[in-house]
Scaffold this active site. Structure first.
Site, PDB file in Angstrom:
ATOM      1  N   GLU A  93      23.654 -14.758  22.375  1.00  0.00           N
ATOM      2  CA  GLU A  93      22.888 -16.002  22.188  1.00  0.00           C
ATOM      3  C   GLU A  93      21.765 -15.843  21.160  1.00  0.00           C
ATOM      4  O   GLU A  93      20.605 -16.178  21.441  1.00  0.00           O
ATOM      5  CB  GLU A  93      22.331 -16.497  23.532  1.00  0.00           C
ATOM      6  CG  GLU A  93      23.415 -16.908  24.494  1.00  0.00           C
ATOM      7  CD  GLU A  93      22.923 -17.667  25.737  1.00  0.00           C
ATOM      8  OE1 GLU A  93      21.709 -17.673  26.009  1.00  0.00           O
ATOM      9  OE2 GLU A  93      23.773 -18.266  26.424  1.00  0.00           O
ATOM     10  N   GLU A 115      30.552 -16.876  28.706  1.00  0.00           N
ATOM     11  CA  GLU A 115      29.699 -17.321  29.829  1.00  0.00           C
ATOM     12  C   GLU A 115      30.118 -18.744  30.187  1.00  0.00           C
ATOM     13  O   GLU A 115      29.990 -19.647  29.353  1.00  0.00           O
ATOM     14  CB  GLU A 115      28.210 -17.285  29.470  1.00  0.00           C
ATOM     15  CG  GLU A 115      27.670 -15.881  29.314  1.00  0.00           C
ATOM     16  CD  GLU A 115      26.155 -15.821  29.100  1.00  0.00           C
ATOM     17  OE1 GLU A 115      25.429 -16.720  29.572  1.00  0.00           O
ATOM     18  OE2 GLU A 115      25.708 -14.863  28.436  1.00  0.00           O
TER      19      GLU A 115
HETATM   20  O1  AHR Z   1      23.913 -15.837  32.588  1.00  0.00           O
HETATM   21  C1  AHR Z   1      22.524 -16.038  32.569  1.00  0.00           C
HETATM   22  C2  AHR Z   1      21.977 -16.131  31.165  1.00  0.00           C
HETATM   23  O2  AHR Z   1      22.425 -17.313  30.579  1.00  0.00           O
HETATM   24  C3  AHR Z   1      22.422 -15.055  30.193  1.00  0.00           C
HETATM   25  O3  AHR Z   1      21.636 -13.913  30.263  1.00  0.00           O
HETATM   26  C4  AHR Z   1      22.248 -15.730  28.876  1.00  0.00           C
HETATM   27  O4  AHR Z   1      23.143 -15.236  27.903  1.00  0.00           O
HETATM   28  C5  AHR Z   1      22.445 -17.202  29.172  1.00  0.00           C
HETATM   29  O5  AHR Z   1      21.435 -17.966  28.636  1.00  0.00           O
END
Ligand code: AHR
Length: 515
Positions: free
Chosen positions: A173, A292
């Site tokens: 990210e 994610e």
């Molecule tokens: O999964 C929780 C967080 O969400 C992770 O660390 C990040 O990559 C995202 O913003």
């Protein structure tokens, strides 16, 4: 009762699912590692401190690949802190989650845990506070056979053979202002390009994922992917996507429509990646790593919900308790992934244990399954195969509170034409056909009529449904089986025609066998 129809043809397919589509994610965050997968002294812990009760639940799910060590955590992580004799490892401040990282669990423990669970490891390098050289050293430590500083260090640490990690993420990210040392697309694209060169010089067999947008809500979305891939196109195989569905609006119809955001997001990223290829007259296709995805909102805002003052070790943060409707939205997201199996070839639920997770534990106590455990286990156990191109005809509904970004509570819009039925169909290549069906009608049963062309003499193997009149019902330590799949009795089969009555607001799987 509404009727929806589904037309399938054995010869009309979207694509074969990649085994890596069924992955999960372990971050050094809250109690995911400490008190989650790893808890020395726990009654079920083995000699390495791995909780076997958690391991059993992980095996029940059967994730295929595991992303580690972050997440936001990785952007301030020194991988060297987590290897070698445990008593010599430093405790560090973790800037991502304002906690103290004891480093008693690190890369080698993670690899051992993956081996024990039969899961492929996926590692991320720190492109926040660190850069290409450290990324190269990390690959050398993990994958180089021997005779160099870092490969010999691995051997000294007790790992004679290389770990041979194939899948590496180039940071996390990096477009997000919250990220430690966030970057512009050009800054990140350059550093990712240089890191990729070194990492592949060290081991030419690895695959690399560049960071895409943190979500569709980012104002830089689109331009970010375009610029980053312009820099990295020749050196990476993957671009990442992240989405957390939410019900901030407390509007169930809108919430259950929200997985469709993932369909749009995927199709947009494919278009951008392919336009970068087109500019180069290249036939190379960048694959999507949805590394994610989940439902997450209750423990996301405000900041106090995420941060416990005093830099504690393994604070109980992001411990989202999932209810029945979360499981439905989650199931819809799994259907979105399956229906894009041709380009989404890797995906990781975020995360595995305690932190926005299907598995919950009590430190020193038991482990149990959250509501989302069930659609995830259905997806990972029965989603492998050829995804058929289903033609779904269903009544639709409109909603006023649709979140077009999939991550934001400020931007809401009206959306029309959301089909009540969301469905994926997967053929396992051995005569097995599984239907994954989300009935988004909150009040009515649905008659689902399926024609499965090219499949003869279908017979039922198993049909289950996740449904509860109380959409806010949850599983807890005291009542871990409040929400569990129940048999779906109302399935009839005639040749290649299936009729099923789906309960209102339900997630169902129907497993069939053809001759
Ligand atoms: O999964 C929780 C967080 O969400 C992770 O660390 C990040 O990559 C995202 O913003």
């Amino acid at each position: 009762m509404r009727t929806s129809t589904v037309l399938l043809d054995r010869d009309f397919t979207i694509g074969q699912t990649d085994p890596r589509l069924f992955g999960a994610f372990i971050e050094h965050l809250g109690r995911c590692v400490y008190g989650g997968i790893y808890e020395p002294g726990h009654p079920t812990a083995d000699a390495q401190g791995f909780r076997q009760d958690v391991m059993e639940l992980v095996r029940e799910i059967g994730p295929t690949i595991m992303r580690y060590p972050g997440g936001n955590f990785v952007s301030g992580y020194n991988w060297e802190d987590g290897v070698g004799p445990v008593e010599q490892r430093p405790a560090r401040l973790d800037y991502a989650w304002f906690s103290t990282e004891p480093n008693t669990f690190g890369t080698n423990e993670f690899i051992d845990w993956c081996k024990m669970s039969g899961i492929e490891p996926m590692l991320a390098v720190n492109l926040g506070t660190r850069g290409p050289q450290d990324a190269g050293y990390f690959v050398e430590y993990c994958n180089h056979p021997g005779g160099t500083h870092y490969s010999e260090l691995r051997k000294q640490h007790g790992y004679e053979q290389p770990h041979n990690i194939k899948f590496w993420c180039l940071g996390n990210e990096m477009d997000g202002p919250w990220q430690t040392c966030a970057k512009t697309a050009d800054e990140y694209g350059r550093i990712a390009h240089e890191a990729a060169k070194i990492m592949k010089w060290v081991d030419g067999s690895i695959e690399l994922a560049a960071c895409g947008s943190s979500g569709r809500k980012m104002t830089t979305f689109g331009a970010w992917e375009d610029t980053v891939l312009d820099h990295t196109f020749d050196h990476v195989e993957w671009i990442s996507l992240h989405t957390y569905l939410n019900n901030y609006a407390s509007d169930t119809p809108a919430f259950l429509a929200s997985p469709d955001v993932m369909d749009s997001f995927i199709e947009e990223v494919v278009a951008i990646a392919d336009s970068v290829a087109a500019r180069r007259r290249s036939k190379k296709r960048i694959m999507l790593s949805f590394d994610e995805w989940n439902v997450w909102y209750r423990t996301r805002r405000p900041r106090e919900a995420r941060i416990i003052p005093g830099w504690p070790v393994a604070p109980p943060i992001l411990e989202e308790i999932y209810n029945m409707q979360d499981a439905l939205a989650f199931g819809g997201a799994a259907i979105s992934l399956l229906n894009h199996a041709d380009r989404v070839r890797s995906a990781c639920i975020a995360q595995l244990v305690n932190v926005i997770a299907p598995i919950m534990t009590e430190t020193g106590g038991p482990a149990w399954r959250q509501t989302i455990f069930w659609p995830f286990a259905n997806f990972t156990n029965f989603g492998h195969g050829e995804v058929l191109r289903a033609k779904v005809t269903s009544d639709t509904y409109d909603t006023d509170y649709f979140d077009p970004a999939g991550m934001d509570d400020e931007v809401r819009t009206k959306v029309t034409g959301v089909p009540y039925l969301k469905l994926a169909a997967v053929h396992d290549g051995k005569g097995g056909l599984t239907l994954f069906a989300l009935n988004r009608d909150l009040t009515g049963e649905m008659r689902m009529e399926v024609d499965a062309r090219g499949m003869t003499n279908l017979s039922l193997v198993q049909a289950t449904t996740l449904h509860d009149a109380d959409l806010d019902a949850v599983n807890t330590k005291a009542n871990p089986d409040r929400i569990v799949p129940k048999p779906l009795d109302a399935v009839t089969i005639a040749g290649a025609h299936i009729t099923a009555i789906l309960p209102p607001a339900s997630w169902s799987i129907i497993r069939l066998k053809a001759d």
